[in-house]
Design a protein around this motif. Structure first.
Motif, PDB file in Angstrom:
ATOM      1  N   VAL A 199       6.628  70.376 -13.298  1.00 37.76           N
ATOM      2  CA  VAL A 199       4.697  70.937 -13.475  1.00 37.76           C
ATOM      3  C   VAL A 199       4.550  72.451 -12.503  1.00 37.76           C
ATOM      4  O   VAL A 199       3.312  72.511 -12.800  1.00 37.76           O
ATOM      5  N   GLY A 200       4.943  72.038 -11.333  1.00 37.61           N
ATOM      6  CA  GLY A 200       3.852  72.773 -10.025  1.00 37.61           C
ATOM      7  C   GLY A 200       3.013  71.674  -9.859  1.00 37.61           C
ATOM      8  O   GLY A 200       3.084  70.886 -10.128  1.00 37.61           O
ATOM      9  N   SER A 201       1.972  72.439  -8.579  1.00 40.30           N
ATOM     10  CA  SER A 201       1.484  71.961  -8.138  1.00 40.30           C
ATOM     11  C   SER A 201      -0.016  72.229  -7.354  1.00 40.30           C
ATOM     12  O   SER A 201       0.401  73.720  -7.255  1.00 40.30           O
ATOM     13  N   VAL A 202      -1.043  72.016  -7.551  1.00 44.07           N
ATOM     14  CA  VAL A 202      -2.137  72.861  -7.140  1.00 44.07           C
ATOM     15  C   VAL A 202      -2.463  72.222  -6.570  1.00 44.07           C
ATOM     16  O   VAL A 202      -3.797  70.844  -6.613  1.00 44.07           O
ATOM     17  N   THR A 203      -3.315  72.979  -5.455  1.00 40.37           N
ATOM     18  CA  THR A 203      -4.358  71.880  -3.951  1.00 40.37           C
ATOM     19  C   THR A 203      -5.669  72.830  -4.178  1.00 40.37           C
ATOM     20  O   THR A 203      -5.843  74.323  -4.092  1.00 40.37           O
ATOM     21  N   LEU A 204      -6.629  72.335  -4.536  1.00 35.81           N
ATOM     22  CA  LEU A 204      -8.355  72.964  -4.679  1.00 35.81           C
ATOM     23  C   LEU A 204      -8.711  72.944  -3.490  1.00 35.81           C
ATOM     24  O   LEU A 204      -9.285  71.963  -2.562  1.00 35.81           O
ATOM     25  N   ASN A 215       6.726  75.048  -7.411  1.00 32.18           N
ATOM     26  CA  ASN A 215       8.019  74.855  -7.802  1.00 32.18           C
ATOM     27  C   ASN A 215       7.695  72.286  -7.855  1.00 32.18           C
ATOM     28  O   ASN A 215       8.410  72.431  -7.437  1.00 32.18           O
ATOM     29  N   GLY A 216       6.258  72.700  -7.767  1.00 35.56           N
ATOM     30  CA  GLY A 216       6.030  71.307  -7.253  1.00 35.56           C
ATOM     31  C   GLY A 216       6.088  71.103  -8.869  1.00 35.56           C
ATOM     32  O   GLY A 216       6.533  71.078  -9.984  1.00 35.56           O
ATOM     33  N   GLY A 217       5.494  69.386  -9.056  1.00 33.65           N
ATOM     34  CA  GLY A 217       6.103  68.205  -9.902  1.00 33.65           C
ATOM     35  C   GLY A 217       6.306  67.142  -9.606  1.00 33.65           C
ATOM     36  O   GLY A 217       5.346  66.277  -8.166  1.00 33.65           O
ATOM     37  N   TYR A 218       7.028  66.203 -10.341  1.00 33.80           N
ATOM     38  CA  TYR A 218       6.793  65.077  -9.556  1.00 33.80           C
ATOM     39  C   TYR A 218       8.316  64.144 -10.256  1.00 33.80           C
ATOM     40  O   TYR A 218       8.871  64.915 -11.813  1.00 33.80           O
TER      41      TYR A 218
END
Length: 500
Positions: free
Chosen positions: A148-153, A226-229
């Motif tokens: 699902v991807g990842s985001v660092t705020l 490419n991030g996710g879980y």
């Protein structure tokens, strides 16, 4: 036999039933053993080991691995691929039933150290091609990587946030990890339910200033497509155990190690004794006991003739993770990546079935609950759960805070710099795979290779302390220097939290 050269939780009734179901399906079925070709090198040392074990009586193995969670099982698989005979011993009834089952199972790349980014990028390729990595039959029930991807705020007004952003971007560019910078407008376009008001510094709910805006906004997010879980961490551990079993590995369940046997000189390990009085002889013992690893480490050095030269140790750390319903009409399964939000001190992610998982990024205002022993854990949910949920409700105002707490209390195996220990020890043929819970789930496909490379090289005479080994990285490129995981290192300069 040769040396080749080459959780604890306090869950509601539904969660307990789910865990029982997972236990039921996690029974390892009898699998056909794949023969492993014996190598022709290192035979003299192996023969000496075999004679020593046979003389002591009982079944012997090249390696006993204490622990059968994700890391212990990955070690077993890679050691079997190199021809070592292995036995995993675990006090639990099935694979991954300890701290692995409580993992939020994140796959991410936003690390402050380049080597950590490189390791995570290498690990990602194992999860992205999980069946191929395992060599699993087509009919296998496998865990699923949710990309699902990842985001660092990022809040640019906060120096710590902007410095961390600069470090992860620099490291990602050096490794070649795909990423984008999203401005506030793009964040709102993709996740309209977010309130991008900044509330830093992180505060506890009991603070009179909790929920007071800082006068600034979240300015940016670093997006990793490419991030996710992984959807089922316990199933992932079972998948590894079954793969190792297909290669001939053995597992022993509901078995607690009470003593680590040493040679007459007290300088080297020779196996383990179990609570039922049985003895398993081996030339090598690997500590992959998760939150119990500090107790196992102490057990190994009790009565030994050598001093422990470790500069870094691990210790059990109690954490809480919240499970709550997703906000109404938010469709977070479709819209939300894994979020790392240092402005409110939390990470949060979607979970299939309209749920959210929320955990802590260990902000300065929160006390870290270290334990002397895993048995000291308070299994109930506390005001830590309350702080997690109310903080995320600042970011997602439509979130409905439940009247009753649902989630779990769990244990991390934590080092002071949040970097694991993958190393030999001063006690001969005793190896550490410690400090792994919290931020090493994503690296499991590589950690097994690190273990096998370390054991194979050291048992064939390499002096890892004076000339640290390097692990070739097939996907990230180049080599990874294993000195960063040394027991004798000085604490690394990291974020000081689970972010690494």
């Amino acid at each position: 036999q040769y040396f080749p050269t080459s959780c604890c939780g306090n869950r509601n009734a539904g969660c307990r039933a789910s865990k029982r179901a997972m236990l039921s399906r996690a029974r390892l079925s009898g699998s056909r053993v794949w023969p492993v070709a014996a190598a022709t090198v290192g035979a003299t040392r192996a023969a000496q080991l075999q004679r020593r074990c046979a003389a002591a009586g009982g079944k012997s193995y090249d390696v006993v691995i204490i622990g059968a969670g994700l890391v212990g099982n990955a070690c077993a698989l890679e050691l079997r691929r190199k021809g070592f005979t292995t036995l995993n011993v675990d006090a639990n009834p099935s694979p991954g039933y300890g701290s692995t089952s409580s993992s939020s199972s994140l796959v991410r790349f936003a690390y402050s150290l380049e080597d950590s980014c490189r390791l995570a990028w290498e690990g990602f390729h194992g999860w992205a091609h999980w069946a191929d990595y395992l060599g699993a039959p087509h009919s296998s029930e496998l865990c699923s990587f949710q990309q699902v991807g990842s985001v660092t705020l990022v809040a640019d007004h906060d120096p710590r946030s902007s410095v961390f952003r600069n470090r992860i971007v620099e490291a990602s560019e050096a490794v070649g990890i795909p990423h984008e910078k999203w401005d506030a407008a793009e964040l709102k376009r993709r996740m309209p339910y977010l309130d991008l008001t900044s509330y830093s510094p992180v505060r506890r709910v009991c603070d009179d200033l909790f929920g007071e805006p800082s006068g600034h906004d979240i300015s940016q997010g670093v997006w990793y497509p490419n991030g996710g879980y992984v959807d089922d961490p316990q199933l992932a551990a079972r998948n590894l155990a079954e793969a190792a079993t297909r290669h001939g590995a053995d597992f022993r369940w509901k078995s607690q190690v009470t003593s680590i046997i040493k040679d007459a000189a007290g300088a080297s390990v020779q196996g383990v004794m179990l609570k039922d009085g049985s003895v398993v002889h081996s030339g090598i013992v690997i500590n992959a006991a998760g939150p119990h690893s500090s107790a196992v480490h102490k057990l190994a050095f009790d009565g030994s003739a050598v001093g422990d030269d470790s500069n870094i140790h691990s210790q059990p750390l109690r954490v809480e993770v919240a499970y709550i319903p997703e906000p109404p009409e938010a469709r977070i399964d479709e819209t939300m990546p894994v979020m790392f939000d240092t402005d409110i001190g939390c990470y949060y992610r979607p979970q299939k079935g309209g749920q959210m998982v929320i955990g802590s990024l260990e902000p300065e205002c929160d006390e870290l609950h270290f334990l002397n022993a895993p048995e000291e854990i308070n299994e109930g949910l506390t005001d830590e759960w309350t702080n997690l949920v109310h903080r995320v409700a600042l970011r997602i105002p439509s979130l409905r805070v439940p009247n009753s707490a649902t989630g779990l209390s769990a244990l991390y195996d934590n080092t002071p710099d949040w970097t694991p220990i993958y190393d030999r020890t001063s006690l001969g043929r005793f190896y550490s795979m410690r400090g792994t819970t919290g931020n090493q789930f994503k690296n499991a496909p590589v950690v097994g290779r690190i273990c096998a490379h370390l054991v194979e090289s050291c048992e064939n005479g390499h002096d890892h302390d004076s000339t640290p080994l390097e692990l070739p990285l097939h996907h990230a490129g180049g080599n990874l220097g294993l000195e960063i995981f040394s027991r004798m290192r000085k604490p690394a300069s990291t974020s000081g939290s689970v972010l690494g």
